[in-house]
Scaffold this active site. Structure first.
Site, PDB file in Angstrom:
ATOM      1  N   LYS A  42     -17.057  13.693  -4.263  1.00 31.29           N
ATOM      2  CA  LYS A  42     -18.467  13.912  -4.487  1.00 31.29           C
ATOM      3  C   LYS A  42     -19.309  13.406  -3.326  1.00 31.29           C
ATOM      4  CE  LYS A  42     -17.431  12.585  -9.194  1.00 31.29           C
ATOM      5  NZ  LYS A  42     -17.512  11.485 -10.137  1.00 31.29           N
ATOM      6  N   GLY A  43     -18.701  12.591  -2.494  1.00 25.13           N
ATOM      7  CA  GLY A  43     -19.447  11.851  -1.475  1.00 25.13           C
ATOM      8  C   GLY A  43     -20.288  12.691  -0.531  1.00 25.13           C
ATOM      9  N   ASP A  99     -18.239  12.735   3.840  1.00 20.57           N
ATOM     10  CA  ASP A  99     -19.210  11.632   3.903  1.00 20.57           C
ATOM     11  C   ASP A  99     -18.862  10.600   4.968  1.00 20.57           C
ATOM     12  OD1 ASP A  99     -16.993  10.699   2.484  1.00 20.57           O
ATOM     13  OD2 ASP A  99     -18.137   9.852   0.820  1.00 20.57           O
ATOM     14  N   ASP A 102     -12.827   6.785   7.264  1.00 23.49           N
ATOM     15  CA  ASP A 102     -12.490   5.366   7.248  1.00 23.49           C
ATOM     16  C   ASP A 102     -11.111   5.212   7.902  1.00 23.49           C
ATOM     17  OD1 ASP A 102     -12.768   2.663   6.480  1.00 23.49           O
ATOM     18  OD2 ASP A 102     -11.868   3.012   4.530  1.00 23.49           O
ATOM     19  N   PHE A 151     -18.962  -2.136   3.970  1.00 24.57           N
ATOM     20  CA  PHE A 151     -18.996  -1.175   2.872  1.00 24.57           C
ATOM     21  C   PHE A 151     -20.431  -0.718   2.647  1.00 24.57           C
ATOM     22  CE2 PHE A 151     -18.808   0.507  -1.400  1.00 24.57           C
ATOM     23  CZ  PHE A 151     -17.632   1.238  -1.342  1.00 24.57           C
ATOM     24  N   VAL A 152     -20.628   0.581   2.667  1.00 19.46           N
ATOM     25  CA  VAL A 152     -21.982   1.126   2.539  1.00 19.46           C
ATOM     26  C   VAL A 152     -22.095   2.027   1.310  1.00 19.46           C
ATOM     27  CG1 VAL A 152     -22.472   1.029   5.022  1.00 19.46           C
ATOM     28  CG2 VAL A 152     -21.432   3.096   4.049  1.00 19.46           C
ATOM     29  N   ASP A 158     -20.697   5.990  -2.873  1.00 16.09           N
ATOM     30  CA  ASP A 158     -20.784   5.190  -4.092  1.00 16.09           C
ATOM     31  C   ASP A 158     -20.091   3.844  -3.983  1.00 16.09           C
ATOM     32  OD1 ASP A 158     -18.086   6.444  -4.066  1.00 16.09           O
ATOM     33  OD2 ASP A 158     -17.901   5.460  -6.010  1.00 16.09           O
ATOM     34  N   ARG A 164     -25.030   6.750  -5.447  1.00 16.96           N
ATOM     35  CA  ARG A 164     -24.923   7.993  -4.668  1.00 16.96           C
ATOM     36  C   ARG A 164     -26.293   8.615  -4.434  1.00 16.96           C
ATOM     37  NH1 ARG A 164     -19.526   9.576  -4.368  1.00 16.96           N
ATOM     38  NH2 ARG A 164     -18.207   9.123  -6.154  1.00 16.96           N
TER      39      ARG A 164
HETATM   40  P1  IMP Z   1     -10.195   7.517   4.357  1.00 14.78           P
HETATM   41  O1  IMP Z   1      -9.275   8.480   3.664  1.00 14.78           O
HETATM   42  O2  IMP Z   1      -9.588   6.129   4.446  1.00 14.78           O
HETATM   43  O3  IMP Z   1     -10.710   7.988   5.673  1.00 14.78           O
HETATM   44  O4  IMP Z   1     -11.400   7.246   3.369  1.00 14.78           O
HETATM   45  C1  IMP Z   1     -12.372   8.145   3.129  1.00 14.78           C
HETATM   46  C2  IMP Z   1     -12.974   7.907   1.756  1.00 14.78           C
HETATM   47  O5  IMP Z   1     -13.091   6.518   1.426  1.00 14.78           O
HETATM   48  C3  IMP Z   1     -14.391   8.417   1.774  1.00 14.78           C
HETATM   49  O6  IMP Z   1     -14.436   9.790   1.449  1.00 14.78           O
HETATM   50  C4  IMP Z   1     -15.085   7.528   0.765  1.00 14.78           C
HETATM   51  O7  IMP Z   1     -14.978   8.078  -0.532  1.00 14.78           O
HETATM   52  C5  IMP Z   1     -14.330   6.221   0.797  1.00 14.78           C
HETATM   53  N1  IMP Z   1     -15.041   5.188   1.584  1.00 14.78           N
HETATM   54  C6  IMP Z   1     -14.649   4.635   2.745  1.00 14.78           C
HETATM   55  N2  IMP Z   1     -15.541   3.722   3.191  1.00 14.78           N
HETATM   56  C7  IMP Z   1     -16.551   3.706   2.287  1.00 14.78           C
HETATM   57  C8  IMP Z   1     -17.799   2.972   2.194  1.00 14.78           C
HETATM   58  O8  IMP Z   1     -18.178   2.132   3.035  1.00 14.78           O
HETATM   59  N3  IMP Z   1     -18.574   3.247   1.110  1.00 14.78           N
HETATM   60  C9  IMP Z   1     -18.229   4.153   0.154  1.00 14.78           C
HETATM   61  N4  IMP Z   1     -17.078   4.863   0.205  1.00 14.78           N
HETATM   62  C10 IMP Z   1     -16.242   4.636   1.258  1.00 14.78           C
HETATM   63 MG    MG Z   2     -15.682   7.361  -2.885  1.00 10.24          MG
END
Ligand code: IMP
Ligand code: MG
Length: 182
Positions: A42-43, A99, A102, A151-152, A158, A164
């Protein structure tokens, strides 16, 4: 909800002008094309809806819901698809709208999947890039903002499904996590 934020990291106005700039770059790159623009729910909802209104080429829209369960465990992590695309991606120019990147787990897996399905090209547009956290080898083609390892929430992002709908990107007060027993 506003009271739960310790500070605003990126304001509504900063988001608005940067999203417009990124949309202009996409317009240049996709001129004469008909991309399939894929929002990751949903992000990405707010970023997605704001960016597409600035796109000038004909686009098809689609959405995926994925969960990055196991993303912490580098070896065994696998992407779970909770809602798949309605469109066939074979031969399509796919633009993924996300969104935040990470670890890169979600997007590296998604890119591999859509490549396997025969997409003609795959590009990634992300609102936020936590590049210091990268574990998987993936980089966005369009990035609005680099952020530190914090963390944002807000503008689609969210904490336990809340925040959100904040129109800006903020950092939560430590007390919010403490109340949750973390
Ligand atoms: P990745 O697969 O580790 O790149 O993570 C991506 C997902 O982690 C994003 O789509 C978010 O849902 C979640 N995420 C990572 N960092 C944050 C944050 O600071 N705030 C909220 N959601 C986050
Ligand atoms: Mg999330």
């Amino acid at each position: 909800m506003d009271n739960d934020c310790e500070r605003i990291l990126i304001t509504e106005e900063q988001i608005r002008s940067r999203v417009k700039e990124i949309a202009e770059a996409i317009n240049r790159d996709y001129q004469g094309k008909n991309p399939l623009v894929v929002g990751i729910l949903k992000g990405a909802i707010l970023f997605f809806s704001d960016i597409i209104r600035h796109l000038s080429m004909p686009i098809d829209l689609d959405f995926m819901v994925v969960s990055s369960y196991g993303s912490g465990t580098v070896s065994s992590g696998k992407l779970k698809i909770k809602k798949d695309l309605d469109n066939d991606v074979e031969g399509r120019d796919v633009l993924i709208v996300e969104d935040i990147i990470d670890s890169g787990f979600t997007l590296s897996n998604l890119k591999a999947l859509l490549t396997e399905r025969g997409a003609a090209s795959i590009k990634i547009a992300t609102l936020l890039n936590k590049s210091s956290r990268r574990v998987y080898d993936i980089a966005p083609d369009y990035n609005c903002f680099y952020i530190e390892d914090e963390f944002v929430v807000g503008y689609g992002l969210d904490y336990r499904e809340y925040y959100r709908n904040l129109p800006y990107i903020g950092i939560l007060k430590a007390s919010v996590y403490e109340e949750d027993g973390e």
